[in-house]
Design a protein around this motif. Structure first.
Motif: not given
Length: 244
Positions: A122-130, A146-157
């Motif tokens: 199970i992956v947490l998607h880029r909601a974490v960036d908010l 959770y097994d993974h987090i997909l992130t842009s570090g809270g930025e646009a990229t």
């Protein structure tokens, strides 16, 4: 000295051509969505079946609508049902996210989805960036399994958020895998991995194509140009991060 493992290459796709391109280009894993132009929605059953048959591990998006991630009880129940259906179809993982308010994760909903996804990743998607503090979110999400987090570090990229991503990797401390996504390409992937130490990089590896008919956009059938997954861009990304 033991060499550091090479990060995995995850390619996000939303159609059958994208699945084929991910295979041809040498992706390690597919993130499967519908409507990538909206940030990704739950994919259709037929597309899921096609992706699973590709032989690559498939992490399927579970997102019932576009927009924010504050879901009502009916939407949470529908997403839970989607998780179970996707697992029955053979996906290797599901990708989810839920917010309690504009700045914090809904950990109760996320925990319930972790339970529903028993047996797959199970992956947490880029909601974490908010969220207000993505690094603190790593600890909270790891604690509920959770097994993974997909992130842009809270930025646009991911490039812009690289410092935060590196802090998230340190906070994870091997309890879960951090995936860097948003704006990742062959031109910046190696530097991004070196700066952050992420376990995987995530990209669309796409090219823009005109629809060929101005009525498509005018009538609301498609927004902007068509984006098609490029096997060549995938292969270049794979080489950039050292996956031979």
């Amino acid at each position: 000295m033991t060499a550091m493992p090479r990060p995995l290459l995850e390619i996000c796709v939303d159609d059958a051509d994208g699945v084929a391109a991910a295979v041809a280009g040498g992706a390690d894993r597919i993130e499967l969505c519908g409507a990538l132009g909206l940030g990704g929605l739950t994919p259709s059953a037929a597309l899921v079946a096609r992706a699973v048959r590709s032989g690559l591990p498939v992490h399927a998006m579970v997102r019932p609508r576009e927009g924010d991630f504050r879901y009502d009880a009916d939407e949470v129940a529908m997403a839970t049902d989607e998780i179970r259906r996707l697992i029955a179809m053979g996906v290797a993982g599901v990708v989810v996210g839920a917010m309690a308010d504009d700045r914090s994760l809904d950990l109760d909903v996320l925990a319930a989805w972790r339970d529903a996804a028993d047996g797959v990743a199970i992956v947490l998607h880029r909601a974490v960036d908010l969220v207000a503090d993505p690094v603190a979110a790593v600890h909270a999400v790891a604690a509920i399994g959770y097994d993974h987090i997909l992130t842009s570090g809270g930025e646009a990229t991911a490039q812009a958020g690289a410092e935060t991503i590196a802090a998230m990797v340190a906070a994870a401390d091997g309890r879960l895998a951090v995936i860097a996504g948003s704006g990742v390409s062959a031109d910046n992937a190696a530097a991004l991995v070196a700066r952050t130490g992420v376990d995987a990089v995530h990209a669309s590896a796409s090219v823009r194509q005109d629809w060929g008919d101005p009525r498509i956009a005018a009538m609301g059938f498609g927004g902007g140009d068509r984006r098609r997954t490029s096997p060549e861009k995938i292969a270049a990304l794979r080489q950039a991060i050292g996956r031979k």
